[in-house]
Write a protein that holds these residues in place. Structure first.
Motif, PDB file in Angstrom:
ATOM      1  N   VAL A  24       5.793   7.598   1.309  1.00 20.55           N
ATOM      2  CA  VAL A  24       4.595   6.831   0.956  1.00 20.55           C
ATOM      3  C   VAL A  24       3.601   7.741   0.234  1.00 20.55           C
ATOM      4  CG1 VAL A  24       2.613   5.549   1.874  1.00 20.55           C
ATOM      5  CG2 VAL A  24       4.892   5.160   2.825  1.00 20.55           C
ATOM      6  N   TYR A  25       3.456   8.969   0.697  1.00 22.60           N
ATOM      7  CA  TYR A  25       2.565   9.917   0.037  1.00 22.60           C
ATOM      8  C   TYR A  25       3.013  10.186  -1.395  1.00 22.60           C
ATOM      9  CZ  TYR A  25      -0.212  14.009  -1.002  1.00 22.60           C
ATOM     10  OH  TYR A  25      -1.067  14.895  -1.605  1.00 22.60           O
ATOM     11  N   ARG A  26       4.312  10.366  -1.592  1.00 22.12           N
ATOM     12  CA  ARG A  26       4.832  10.594  -2.951  1.00 22.12           C
ATOM     13  C   ARG A  26       4.544   9.391  -3.845  1.00 22.12           C
ATOM     14  NH1 ARG A  26       8.954  13.136   0.030  1.00 22.12           N
ATOM     15  NH2 ARG A  26      10.194  11.232   0.071  1.00 22.12           N
ATOM     16  N   ASP A  27       4.722   8.188  -3.306  1.00 20.58           N
ATOM     17  CA  ASP A  27       4.433   6.983  -4.086  1.00 20.58           C
ATOM     18  C   ASP A  27       2.945   6.867  -4.401  1.00 20.58           C
ATOM     19  OD1 ASP A  27       7.094   6.291  -4.163  1.00 20.58           O
ATOM     20  OD2 ASP A  27       6.942   4.771  -2.580  1.00 20.58           O
ATOM     21  N   LEU A  28       2.091   7.188  -3.431  1.00 17.76           N
ATOM     22  CA  LEU A  28       0.645   7.160  -3.672  1.00 17.76           C
ATOM     23  C   LEU A  28       0.254   8.174  -4.746  1.00 17.76           C
ATOM     24  CD1 LEU A  28      -0.828   6.815  -0.079  1.00 17.76           C
ATOM     25  CD2 LEU A  28      -1.141   5.197  -1.961  1.00 17.76           C
ATOM     26  N   THR A  29       0.877   9.342  -4.715  1.00 21.24           N
ATOM     27  CA  THR A  29       0.599  10.364  -5.717  1.00 21.24           C
ATOM     28  C   THR A  29       1.015   9.886  -7.107  1.00 21.24           C
ATOM     29  OG1 THR A  29       0.855  12.116  -4.078  1.00 21.24           O
ATOM     30  CG2 THR A  29       1.036  12.761  -6.376  1.00 21.24           C
ATOM     31  N   ALA A  30       2.187   9.275  -7.200  1.00 20.84           N
ATOM     32  CA  ALA A  30       2.652   8.744  -8.486  1.00 20.84           C
ATOM     33  C   ALA A  30       1.728   7.621  -8.955  1.00 20.84           C
ATOM     34  CB  ALA A  30       4.085   8.235  -8.355  1.00 20.84           C
ATOM     35  N   TYR A  31       1.290   6.763  -8.029  1.00 20.67           N
ATOM     36  CA  TYR A  31       0.374   5.684  -8.386  1.00 20.67           C
ATOM     37  C   TYR A  31      -0.955   6.268  -8.864  1.00 20.67           C
ATOM     38  CZ  TYR A  31      -1.658   1.009  -8.320  1.00 20.67           C
ATOM     39  OH  TYR A  31      -2.230  -0.170  -8.688  1.00 20.67           O
ATOM     40  N   LYS A  48      -7.961   8.831  -2.469  1.00 24.46           N
ATOM     41  CA  LYS A  48      -8.996   7.930  -3.001  1.00 24.46           C
ATOM     42  C   LYS A  48      -8.457   6.537  -3.296  1.00 24.46           C
ATOM     43  CE  LYS A  48     -12.924   9.289  -4.228  1.00 24.46           C
ATOM     44  NZ  LYS A  48     -14.168   8.942  -3.587  1.00 24.46           N
ATOM     45  N   LEU A  49      -7.140   6.374  -3.345  1.00 22.85           N
ATOM     46  CA  LEU A  49      -6.551   5.067  -3.630  1.00 22.85           C
ATOM     47  C   LEU A  49      -6.467   4.176  -2.401  1.00 22.85           C
ATOM     48  CD1 LEU A  49      -3.517   6.044  -5.865  1.00 22.85           C
ATOM     49  CD2 LEU A  49      -5.708   5.134  -6.599  1.00 22.85           C
ATOM     50  N   ILE A  50      -6.411   4.761  -1.228  1.00 26.62           N
ATOM     51  CA  ILE A  50      -6.124   3.995  -0.015  1.00 26.62           C
ATOM     52  C   ILE A  50      -7.153   2.914   0.233  1.00 26.62           C
ATOM     53  CG2 ILE A  50      -5.859   4.155   2.493  1.00 26.62           C
ATOM     54  CD1 ILE A  50      -4.621   6.973   1.963  1.00 26.62           C
ATOM     55  N   VAL A  51      -8.432   3.235   0.157  1.00 33.37           N
ATOM     56  CA  VAL A  51      -9.474   2.238   0.439  1.00 33.37           C
ATOM     57  C   VAL A  51      -9.467   1.100  -0.580  1.00 33.37           C
ATOM     58  CG1 VAL A  51     -11.962   1.858   0.622  1.00 33.37           C
ATOM     59  CG2 VAL A  51     -10.906   3.805   1.773  1.00 33.37           C
TER      60      VAL A  51
END
Length: 71
Positions: A24-31, A48-51
């Protein structure tokens, strides 16, 4: 490409600590990288994307909106 998440507002956060799986972290980083490229903003990293993602998810959830309206 048009991402669902728009520009990220710069407002004062409340500290919250979570653990996410590595994939999930890797996907968030790519996003985060794709979001930065699309919006022209500097990459603010996955945290910063999570919220904004959670806010968008809740805003689009009709069942949750119904629960909020009915109390």
């Amino acid at each position: 490409m048009t991402l669902k998440l728009g520009p990220i507002a710069d407002d004062k956060p409340v500290k919250l600590s979570i653990d996410v799986p590595a994939d999930v972290y890797r996907d968030l980083t790519a996003y985060a990288d794709a979001h930065a490229a699309e919006t022209g903003q500097a990459s603010q990293g996955p945290a910063k994307l999570i919220v904004p993602m959670l806010a968008q998810f809740m805003a689009d959830d009709r069942a949750f909106a119904k629960v909020r309206r009915t109390g």
